[in-house]
Design a protein around this motif. Structure first.
Motif, mmCIF file in Angstrom:
data_model
loop_
_atom_site.group_PDB
_atom_site.id
_atom_site.type_symbol
_atom_site.label_atom_id
_atom_site.label_comp_id
_atom_site.label_asym_id
_atom_site.label_seq_id
_atom_site.Cartn_x
_atom_site.Cartn_y
_atom_site.Cartn_z
ATOM 1 N N ALA A 1 -4.934 -9.122 -20.995
ATOM 2 C CA ALA A 1 -4.068 -8.123 -21.787
ATOM 3 C C ALA A 1 -3.412 -6.855 -21.237
ATOM 4 N N ARG A 2 -4.485 -6.313 -20.192
ATOM 5 C CA ARG A 2 -3.931 -4.971 -19.947
ATOM 6 C C ARG A 2 -2.722 -5.217 -18.922
ATOM 7 N N ALA A 3 -2.799 -6.531 -18.059
ATOM 8 C CA ALA A 3 -1.561 -6.745 -17.170
ATOM 9 C C ALA A 3 -0.411 -6.962 -18.050
ATOM 10 N N MET A 4 -0.444 -7.461 -19.163
ATOM 11 C CA MET A 4 0.758 -7.714 -20.009
ATOM 12 C C MET A 4 1.120 -6.301 -20.443
ATOM 13 N N LYS A 5 0.250 -5.311 -20.836
ATOM 14 C CA LYS A 5 0.606 -4.098 -21.585
ATOM 15 C C LYS A 5 1.211 -3.453 -20.365
ATOM 16 N N ALA A 6 0.883 -3.622 -19.046
ATOM 17 C CA ALA A 6 1.436 -2.695 -17.965
ATOM 18 C C ALA A 6 2.901 -3.114 -17.878
ATOM 19 N N LEU A 7 3.050 -4.612 -17.726
ATOM 20 C CA LEU A 7 4.443 -5.168 -17.663
ATOM 21 C C LEU A 7 5.305 -4.623 -18.760
ATOM 22 N N LEU A 8 4.715 -4.830 -20.048
ATOM 23 C CA LEU A 8 5.828 -4.331 -21.188
ATOM 24 C C LEU A 8 6.076 -2.768 -20.888
ATOM 25 N N ALA A 9 5.237 -2.094 -20.529
ATOM 26 C CA ALA A 9 5.316 -0.607 -20.218
ATOM 27 C C ALA A 9 6.381 -0.317 -19.213
ATOM 28 N N ALA A 10 6.238 -1.358 -18.231
ATOM 29 C CA ALA A 10 7.183 -1.075 -17.230
ATOM 30 C C ALA A 10 8.647 -2.188 -17.459
ATOM 31 N N ASN A 11 8.862 -2.180 -18.769
ATOM 32 C CA ASN A 11 10.015 -2.855 -19.282
ATOM 33 C C ASN A 11 10.516 -4.247 -18.604
ATOM 34 N N GLY A 12 9.432 -4.996 -18.221
ATOM 35 C CA GLY A 12 9.605 -6.408 -17.608
ATOM 36 C C GLY A 12 9.878 -6.146 -16.101
ATOM 37 N N ARG A 13 9.792 -4.929 -15.442
ATOM 38 C CA ARG A 13 10.111 -5.000 -14.035
ATOM 39 C C ARG A 13 8.873 -5.053 -13.126
ATOM 40 N N ALA A 14 8.970 -5.469 -12.200
ATOM 41 C CA ALA A 14 7.584 -5.957 -11.170
ATOM 42 C C ALA A 14 7.221 -4.568 -10.858
ATOM 43 N N ALA A 15 5.590 -4.510 -10.719
ATOM 44 C CA ALA A 15 5.117 -3.272 -10.269
ATOM 45 C C ALA A 15 5.439 -2.672 -9.148
ATOM 46 N N ALA A 16 5.240 -1.299 -9.008
ATOM 47 C CA ALA A 16 5.880 -0.680 -7.984
ATOM 48 C C ALA A 16 5.206 -0.998 -6.549
ATOM 49 N N VAL A 17 6.026 -0.928 -5.441
ATOM 50 C CA VAL A 17 5.331 -1.289 -4.243
ATOM 51 C C VAL A 17 4.752 -0.094 -3.426
ATOM 52 N N ALA A 18 3.727 -0.386 -3.113
ATOM 53 C CA ALA A 18 3.073 0.803 -2.196
ATOM 54 C C ALA A 18 3.771 1.196 -1.235
ATOM 55 N N PRO A 19 4.165 2.664 -0.801
ATOM 56 C CA PRO A 19 4.823 3.144 0.300
ATOM 57 C C PRO A 19 4.119 2.460 1.606
ATOM 58 N N LEU A 20 5.046 2.489 2.528
ATOM 59 C CA LEU A 20 4.747 2.051 3.938
ATOM 60 C C LEU A 20 4.090 3.159 4.645
ATOM 61 N N GLY A 21 3.127 2.993 5.597
ATOM 62 C CA GLY A 21 2.623 3.815 6.399
ATOM 63 C C GLY A 21 1.237 3.948 5.965
ATOM 64 N N PRO A 22 0.280 4.785 6.687
ATOM 65 C CA PRO A 22 -1.029 5.011 6.617
ATOM 66 C C PRO A 22 -1.654 5.237 5.097
ATOM 67 N N LEU A 23 -2.445 4.699 4.569
ATOM 68 C CA LEU A 23 -2.990 5.205 3.216
ATOM 69 C C LEU A 23 -3.706 6.654 3.443
ATOM 70 N N PRO A 24 -3.233 7.488 2.481
ATOM 71 C CA PRO A 24 -3.616 8.932 2.577
ATOM 72 C C PRO A 24 -4.872 9.249 2.599
ATOM 73 N N TRP A 25 -5.704 8.431 1.775
ATOM 74 C CA TRP A 25 -7.271 8.600 1.708
ATOM 75 C C TRP A 25 -8.049 8.254 2.892
ATOM 76 N N ILE A 26 -7.401 7.011 3.667
ATOM 77 C CA ILE A 26 -7.961 6.499 4.884
ATOM 78 C C ILE A 26 -7.915 7.679 5.846
ATOM 79 N N THR A 27 -6.424 8.085 5.854
ATOM 80 C CA THR A 27 -6.303 9.213 7.080
ATOM 81 C C THR A 27 -7.308 10.388 6.715
ATOM 82 N N GLU A 28 -7.647 10.773 5.550
ATOM 83 C CA GLU A 28 -8.462 11.649 5.486
ATOM 84 C C GLU A 28 -10.095 11.306 5.634
ATOM 85 N N ALA A 29 -10.272 10.079 5.567
ATOM 86 C CA ALA A 29 -11.660 9.628 5.923
ATOM 87 C C ALA A 29 -11.630 9.583 7.577
ATOM 88 N N LYS A 30 -10.522 9.055 8.182
ATOM 89 C CA LYS A 30 -10.658 9.047 9.704
ATOM 90 C C LYS A 30 -10.602 10.449 10.441
#
Length: 217
Positions: A35-64
């Motif tokens: 149900a949550r996934a369908m709600k998210a799809l409808l909120a996105a007007n039928g578009r695919a979910a956003a794609v994560a930016p390329l490159g290091p994950l910022p919280w992993i950079t902080e951790a390292k």
């Protein structure tokens, strides 16, 4: 519900999964995750979910940036590092600080990420991180929550072998390290709500590269 009546829901779940709006298990049951996934799809007007930016994950950079720091040898440095998000559990040499470590990485790297409910009130209790963001499969950078007696442990996924996860975390042998933790102890894997998921498999690592732990201190 019979297998035949589940098939249409499985088709919907498969479509949601392919569009990046994960419904959880593809089981043909219309549960909360679907149900949550369908709600998210409808909120996105039928578009695919956003794609994560390329490159290091910022919280992993902080951790390292704290990798190798020890709670006794580097006590002052580590206390200052853990306070950068505006609050801290206190002296890491006197407190179990794995949750403090994860909270600092998340809050500094993703200042708009909500920490809700019990997690916002007490991010230092490792099991409260089961309330963080959204549930995902084990993936690089995911927040892994483990059992540890009646308590728990929390850190970031880096890799895996057949029996263990490789976890970048605090309060592992009294320091920020990468440790092997048994997969049988895993309670859940979470991902930030404000950062698009990366559906990547954890890289395979060789046993022996890092110490295995059974009771993180």
């Amino acid at each position: 519900m019979t297998a035949n009546t589940r098939d249409p829901i499985r088709l919907i779940q498969n479509g949601l999964e392919q569009l990046g709006h994960s419904p959880g298990a593809i089981d043909g049951l219309w549960g909360l995750r679907t149900a949550r996934a369908m709600k998210a799809l409808l909120a996105a007007n039928g578009r695919a979910a956003a794609v994560a930016p390329l490159g290091p994950l910022p919280w992993i950079t902080e951790a390292k940036s704290a990798l190798g720091r020890h709670e006794a040898r580097d006590r002052s440095w580590l206390m200052d590092w853990l306070k950068r998000d505006g609050r801290s559990l206190g002296d890491p040499s006197k407190n179990p600080w794995c949750g403090d470590f994860v909270e600092t990485c998340i809050r500094v790297a993703l200042p708009d990420e909500p920490l809700l409910g019990a997690l916002g009130t007490n991010p230092y209790w490792a099991r409260n991180w089961l309330l963080f963001g959204q549930e995902v499969k084990p993936t690089p950078g995911g927040v892994l929550v483990f059992s540890r007696g009646s308590g728990g442990h929390v850190g970031f996924a880096i890799g895996q072998d057949d029996t263990h996860f490789y976890v970048l975390g605090g309060n592992q042998s009294d320091a920020v390290t990468i440790a092997r933790i048994a997969k049988s102890r895993l309670l859940g894997v979470r991902w930030p709500a404000t950062y698009p998921p990366r559906p990547q498999r954890l890289p395979t690592m060789m046993p022996g590269e890092f110490l295995a732990t059974t009771n993180e201190v």
